[in-house]
Design a protein around this motif. Structure first.
Motif, short mmCIF file in Angstrom:
data_model
loop_
_atom_site.label_atom_id
_atom_site.label_comp_id
_atom_site.label_asym_id
_atom_site.label_seq_id
_atom_site.Cartn_x
_atom_site.Cartn_y
_atom_site.Cartn_z
N TYR A 13 37.26 47.57 47.48
CA TYR A 13 38.52 47.44 46.76
C TYR A 13 38.23 47.01 45.33
N VAL A 14 38.87 47.68 44.37
CA VAL A 14 38.66 47.33 42.97
C VAL A 14 40.00 46.98 42.33
N ALA A 15 40.03 45.85 41.62
CA ALA A 15 41.25 45.40 40.92
C ALA A 15 40.84 44.49 39.78
N ASP A 16 41.50 44.68 38.64
CA ASP A 16 41.25 43.82 37.47
C ASP A 16 39.78 43.78 37.08
N GLY A 17 39.11 44.92 37.25
CA GLY A 17 37.71 45.02 36.83
C GLY A 17 36.71 44.40 37.78
N ILE A 18 37.16 43.99 38.97
CA ILE A 18 36.26 43.39 39.96
C ILE A 18 36.18 44.32 41.18
N VAL A 19 34.95 44.65 41.60
CA VAL A 19 34.74 45.45 42.81
C VAL A 19 34.40 44.50 43.95
N TYR A 20 35.21 44.55 44.99
CA TYR A 20 34.93 43.80 46.22
C TYR A 20 34.32 44.81 47.18
N ASP A 21 33.00 44.72 47.40
CA ASP A 21 32.31 45.82 48.06
C ASP A 21 32.22 45.66 49.57
N SER A 22 31.56 46.61 50.21
CA SER A 22 31.51 46.68 51.67
C SER A 22 30.66 45.58 52.29
N ASP A 23 29.91 44.83 51.48
CA ASP A 23 29.14 43.69 51.98
C ASP A 23 29.83 42.37 51.66
N ASP A 24 31.13 42.44 51.33
CA ASP A 24 31.91 41.26 50.99
C ASP A 24 31.34 40.52 49.79
N GLU A 25 30.75 41.27 48.89
CA GLU A 25 30.25 40.72 47.64
C GLU A 25 31.08 41.27 46.49
N GLU A 26 30.92 40.70 45.31
CA GLU A 26 31.69 41.12 44.15
C GLU A 26 30.78 41.67 43.05
N TYR A 27 31.29 42.72 42.39
CA TYR A 27 30.60 43.24 41.20
C TYR A 27 31.63 43.29 40.07
N GLU A 28 31.31 42.65 38.97
CA GLU A 28 32.22 42.63 37.82
C GLU A 28 31.88 43.77 36.87
N ILE A 29 32.83 44.69 36.71
CA ILE A 29 32.64 45.82 35.79
C ILE A 29 32.67 45.30 34.36
N PRO A 30 31.66 45.62 33.56
CA PRO A 30 31.66 45.17 32.16
C PRO A 30 32.64 46.01 31.32
N VAL A 31 33.91 45.77 31.53
CA VAL A 31 34.98 46.61 30.98
C VAL A 31 34.88 46.77 29.47
#
Length: 449
Positions: free
Chosen positions: A246-264
């Motif tokens: 799930y991606v919202a507000d530039g943050i990806v909540y991935d399938s391993d329950d970790e977060e990746y912050e998009i450098p918008v």
């Protein structure tokens, strides 16, 4: 000689082969068959004339050209069909084996392939995944509907080479093998002139996963998740927070329950719809590359031509080319993505898609609308009959693109943007969306003169 070259020899041994369609892929097929095939004979069938001399075709290559070019198919053991060719008879009524480059290539390398399909965004996601892997030092190739026939990369393949392959509905239509890693981005009304219904179009797309194994992976939009997926399904969304990714507000909540912050603030991809594309690319790539390598590659990735591409600032207006847009959803995304948008150009070939969602969006979105061509006329007429479209004075009609650009230069306020996002096909007016985009750029740049 790699395993593909050996396979194509066994695959064609003793067979009479017809290459149906002699465009880019047909020529690629001929090159490989000439070099590695063990067929008894080759013929080339095409609606258009094929120049024997210019293509260096020896006299023993039979040429079948003209309106009746498909009536010969039953004479051959095997037919390599190009994606752009529409069969005149159902598959069940053709005696020969109908195959294609993609089918044969996948039979050899399916374990090494990341296949991407969807109505919109597949070229961007394909290119982005390839760019990330390549920049991170992974041995990889890019091919498919992106403009590179898979046979063109076959000779350079190794056992550990990763192939990132864009797949159109036409390439998938008759496929009986699916890639180990598949991505199904989205599904909108498209190609209904060919498939007749959304169900038929969807069924063609489904072949990207229908033949997967239980341990294979499918990343798919949560809105098109179905019960017929045989593999591991990873749902992706930018609206449904229950999706696996799930991606919202530039943050990806991935399938391993970790977060990746998009450098918008550092990337060149415009719009939240591209955050969705980035989320998929991240989840596909994260087990193959380091996070810092992904981020570095993402920031250096240049958007593809004709996809919300900034053209120039002319007459005080920022112009954007989104000629790839052939659906309501992409035009809506363009309006939501282009900064300070003042005008949108809509229209092209009328394929009969439902424009109600776009018209409803335009009713509440304060933008000047210039409709053009056949589908634009339909949108214009729909707006005129809607009582909830309060300000019809911001809606205009121009017959063709040149008039639409001139009108946009007159009515778009200085300091604002104009985007051509047609929500329609280009065929019958232009050769393809690339030619339409190039024509738009030329018209924009001529305004400065």
């Amino acid at each position: 000689m790699n395993k593909f070259c050996e396979y194509i020899g066994k695959y064609t041994e003793g067979k009479s082969v017809c290459i149906l369609g002699f465009g880019r892929e047909g020529k690629s097929t001929y090159k490989i068959l000439k070099k590695y095939g063990k067929q008894s004979a080759i013929a080339i069938a095409d609606l258009n004339p094929v120049d024997r001399s210019a293509n260096e075709l020896p006299e023993n290559i039979e040429l079948i050209c003209g309106k009746e070019y498909q009536q010969c198919l039953d004479r051959f053991d095997m037919v390599f069909k190009s994606p752009g060719i529409v069969l005149e008879k159902p598959l069940s009524e053709i005696d020969s084996l109908i195959t294609c480059e993609t089918q044969v290539f996948f039979e050899v390398y399916r374990e090494q392939i990341i296949g991407i399909t969807g109505t919109k965004g597949k070229s961007t996601v394909t290119s982005l995944i390839y760019h990330v892997l390549n920049e991170s030092g992974v041995d990889c190739r890019i091919a498919g509907n992106i403009g590179i026939p898979v046979f063109d990369i076959a000779e350079g393949m190794n056992d550990d080479t990763v192939v990132v392959c864009e797949l159109s509905c036409h390439q998938l239509e008759y496929m009986t093998v699916s890639p180990r890693c598949a991505v199904f981005l989205n599904l909108y009304e498209e190609h209904l002139d060919h498939y007749g219904s959304m169900e038929n179009y969807y069924n063609a797309k489904k072949n990207i996963y229908l033949h997967q194994d239980v341990c294979d992976v499918l990343w798919c939009n949560s809105e098109i998740l179905t019960d017929d997926i045989p593999s591991i399904a990873v749902t992706v969304s930018n609206t449904d927070d229950s999706a696996d990714v799930y991606v919202a507000d530039g943050i990806v909540y991935d399938s391993d329950d970790e977060e990746y912050e998009i450098p918008v603030d550092r990337i060149k991809l415009l719009g939240t719809h591209n955050h969705y594309n980035i989320a998929i690319a991240w989840d596909v790539c994260k087990d193959r590359v380091e996070e810092e390598d992904f981020t570095e590659a993402l920031c250096s990735f240049d958007p593809l031509a004709h996809r919300l591409e900034y053209v120039n600032t002319v007459c005080g207006i920022r112009w954007y080319d989104d000629s790839i847009s052939t659906a309501c959803a992409t035009a809506i995304s363009a309006l939501q993505s282009v900064p300070n948008v003042g005008t949108i150009l809509i229209g092209g070939m009328d394929r009969g898609i439902d424009y109600a969602p776009l018209v409803e969006f335009l009713a509440d979105f304060d933008v000047r609308v210039i409709c053009m061509e056949a589908s634009g006329r339909r949108v214009y007429d729909m707006i005129q009959t809607r009582e909830d479209f309060s300000d019809k004075s911001r809606v205009h009609y121009a017959d063709h693109l040149d008039g639409a650009v001139k009108l946009a230069a007159e009515i778009t306020p200085e300091g604002m943007s104009c985007v051509m996002s047609p929500a329609a096909a280009s065929y019958g007016i232009f050769k393809n969306f690339e030619e339409r985009g190039d024509a738009f750029k030329k018209l924009v740049n001529e305004l400065s003169k």
